[in-house]
Design a protein around this motif. Structure first.
Motif, mmCIF file in Angstrom:
data_model
loop_
_atom_site.group_PDB
_atom_site.id
_atom_site.type_symbol
_atom_site.label_atom_id
_atom_site.label_comp_id
_atom_site.label_asym_id
_atom_site.label_seq_id
_atom_site.Cartn_x
_atom_site.Cartn_y
_atom_site.Cartn_z
ATOM 1 N N HIS A 1 1.110 -1.395 -0.254
ATOM 2 C CA HIS A 1 0.176 -0.134 -0.011
ATOM 3 C C HIS A 1 0.681 1.418 -0.266
ATOM 4 O O HIS A 1 1.551 1.269 0.952
ATOM 5 C CB HIS A 1 -1.294 0.107 1.410
ATOM 6 C CG HIS A 1 -1.960 0.732 0.842
ATOM 7 N ND1 HIS A 1 -3.240 0.989 2.417
ATOM 8 C CD2 HIS A 1 -2.485 1.716 0.346
ATOM 9 C CE1 HIS A 1 -4.174 1.943 1.278
ATOM 10 N NE2 HIS A 1 -3.737 2.664 0.479
ATOM 11 N N VAL A 2 1.105 1.908 -1.048
ATOM 12 C CA VAL A 2 1.617 3.709 -1.359
ATOM 13 C C VAL A 2 1.142 4.429 -1.569
ATOM 14 O O VAL A 2 -0.374 4.672 -2.524
ATOM 15 C CB VAL A 2 2.709 2.580 -2.734
ATOM 16 C CG1 VAL A 2 3.538 3.541 -2.977
ATOM 17 C CG2 VAL A 2 3.042 1.176 -2.438
ATOM 18 N N ALA A 3 1.560 5.801 -0.872
ATOM 19 C CA ALA A 3 1.238 6.864 -1.035
ATOM 20 C C ALA A 3 2.402 7.680 -1.680
ATOM 21 O O ALA A 3 3.597 7.341 -2.053
ATOM 22 C CB ALA A 3 0.703 7.537 0.124
ATOM 23 N N VAL A 4 2.387 8.847 -2.734
ATOM 24 C CA VAL A 4 3.146 9.206 -3.562
ATOM 25 C C VAL A 4 3.772 10.725 -2.413
ATOM 26 O O VAL A 4 4.844 11.456 -2.785
ATOM 27 C CB VAL A 4 2.335 9.883 -4.777
ATOM 28 C CG1 VAL A 4 1.944 9.462 -5.535
ATOM 29 C CG2 VAL A 4 1.511 11.314 -4.006
ATOM 30 N N GLY A 5 3.154 10.447 -0.826
ATOM 31 C CA GLY A 5 3.970 11.289 -0.009
ATOM 32 C C GLY A 5 3.678 11.162 1.386
ATOM 33 O O GLY A 5 2.264 10.397 1.536
ATOM 34 N N THR A 6 4.501 11.610 2.221
ATOM 35 C CA THR A 6 4.512 11.156 3.393
ATOM 36 C C THR A 6 3.433 11.767 3.938
ATOM 37 O O THR A 6 2.224 10.699 5.125
ATOM 38 C CB THR A 6 5.582 11.375 4.467
ATOM 39 O OG1 THR A 6 7.170 10.641 3.583
ATOM 40 C CG2 THR A 6 5.696 11.510 5.926
#
Length: 213
Positions: A147-152
């Motif tokens: 599960h990945v996001a493009v920003g913290t």
């Protein structure tokens, strides 16, 4: 992995339920275009123009069109998603989420497909429209291979919004080196600088920036 899977190319399915090209779709075009030639790629989606646009980024890319799901009671398209993925049998299903509550039925179908690992890439934190969305998102998120996001900041906001443990959504940075911002002369008083991005129903603007100096 079964013997049959070892004797064929690695299969990747990239999925989008977008009906308009935005920033998330441009990101997916760039990803597909950069994949190794030995990966068997199929673009799966609900809009023929979007599917073709993404597939055009890579020669020999397959396409698979599925009907859009209008609601949780729209059983025929939901079953069509499931049948399509059972036929495709991807090793990895990559869901490109233009906002957190998109691609839910594609992800659910992929999670029910034996031998398929599911990756979800978050582009933009947008609040849910109802409790069912949040519950389904939380349940499916806990079963993802990644599960990945493009920003913290987006990752932390999404975890709070969905009800996930902090740190469960990882961040993959864009790899662009930080640039030191140089000071620039202040414009003449009264100068107006404006830039406006496209608005999509139900989603925040891709980007909207306004500055008056």
């Amino acid at each position: 992995m079964s013997v049959s899977r070892r004797n064929r190319p690695f299969r990747l399915a990239v999925y989008s339920d977008a009906t308009e090209i935005g920033g998330a779709e441009h990101s997916l075009v760039n990803l597909v275009g950069a994949l190794r030639s030995d990966i068997e790629v199929t673009v799966v989606g609900v809009d023929e123009a979007i599917v073709s646009r993404i597939a055009d980024a890579r020669p020999g890319c397959g396409t698979l069109l599925v009907p859009p799901v209008r609601s949780k009671f729209d059983l025929r398209p939901i079953l069509a998603h499931l049948r399509a993925l059972r036929h495709l049998k991807p090793d990895v299903f990559h869901a490109n989420l233009r906002q957190p509550w998109s691609c839910q039925y594609g992800i659910a179908a992929a999670l029910l497909t034996p031998g398929t690992r599911v990756v979800a890439v978050e582009q933009l934190p947008v609040a849910p429209s109802g409790g069912f969305q949040r519950r389904l998102k939380r349940a499916t998120s806990r079963r993802l291979a990644a599960h990945v996001a493009v920003g913290t900041r987006s990752a932390r906001a999404l975890e709070s919004m969905i009800g996930l443990e902090q740190g469960s959504i990882r961040t993959i940075y864009n790899g662009i080196a930080d640039v030191e911002i140089q000071s620039i002369p202040r414009p003449v008083p009264g100068t107006l600088v404006v830039a406006v991005g496209r608005l999509v129903a139900g989603v925040y603007a891709d980007w909207t920036w306004y500055a008056a100096m």
